[in-house]
Design an enzyme around this catalytic site. Sequence first.
Site, PDB file in Angstrom:
ATOM      1  N   HIS A  50       0.852  -1.181   0.000  1.00  0.00           N
ATOM      2  CA  HIS A  50       0.000   0.000   0.000  1.00  0.00           C
ATOM      3  C   HIS A  50       0.897   1.243   0.000  1.00  0.00           C
ATOM      4  O   HIS A  50       2.110   1.151   0.196  1.00  0.00           O
ATOM      5  CB  HIS A  50      -0.929   0.014   1.228  1.00  0.00           C
ATOM      6  CG  HIS A  50      -0.216  -0.041   2.533  1.00  0.00           C
ATOM      7  ND1 HIS A  50      -0.102  -1.178   3.281  1.00  0.00           N
ATOM      8  CD2 HIS A  50       0.449   0.916   3.218  1.00  0.00           C
ATOM      9  CE1 HIS A  50       0.594  -0.933   4.364  1.00  0.00           C
ATOM     10  NE2 HIS A  50       0.943   0.342   4.355  1.00  0.00           N
ATOM     11  N   ALA A  51       0.253   2.378  -0.200  1.00  0.00           N
ATOM     12  CA  ALA A  51       0.909   3.685  -0.025  1.00  0.00           C
ATOM     13  C   ALA A  51       0.037   4.486   0.934  1.00  0.00           C
ATOM     14  O   ALA A  51      -1.098   4.103   1.236  1.00  0.00           O
ATOM     15  CB  ALA A  51       1.021   4.407  -1.363  1.00  0.00           C
TER      16      ALA A  51
END
Length: 133
Positions: A50-51
Amino acid sequence: MSLINFIDIKSLGDSRGDLISLEENGNIPFSIKRVYYIFNTEQGVARGFHAHKALRQVAFCIAGQCEFILDDGKNRQTVLLDSPTKGILIEHMQWREMHNFSEGCILMVIASEHYDESDYIRDYEQFLREVNQ
Ligand code: T46
């Protein structure tokens, strides 16, 4: 341009052993809102993927080691975290993956914000659209 920004912390150790001190807006380059740690990771398990839209973090392996992949949508780099004195700064809008956790690894993360699921981008295609716009 390197995606890997190391945060090297001087140990305040002496003949008795080592001591690391982390201070907000000092060797940690933001105000600290949260600390969490990841441990007992099963062999072969990868995490992350994820970011974050706004969150900034510094990650250390305070025991054992693991690999971080950082990706800004254009470049992807891998770094080995294998020392309590060597952290990496993870900026917002960087995709991260953690792989190859050693037995006994404790990954400690210092975070600039409280936990907020709405700050996560967990879909890689969405991340690419947002980071490249
Ligand atoms: C990151 C990497 C390096 C909370 O309730 N509070 C928290 O502070 C955190 C970090 C997580 N959670 C919950 C959310 C999930 O239900 O704990 C569960 C596991 O979190 P997640 O799947 O996001 O864990 P990782 O290892 O994939 O990612 C974590 C951090 O979430 C993330 O911010 O950058 O470590």
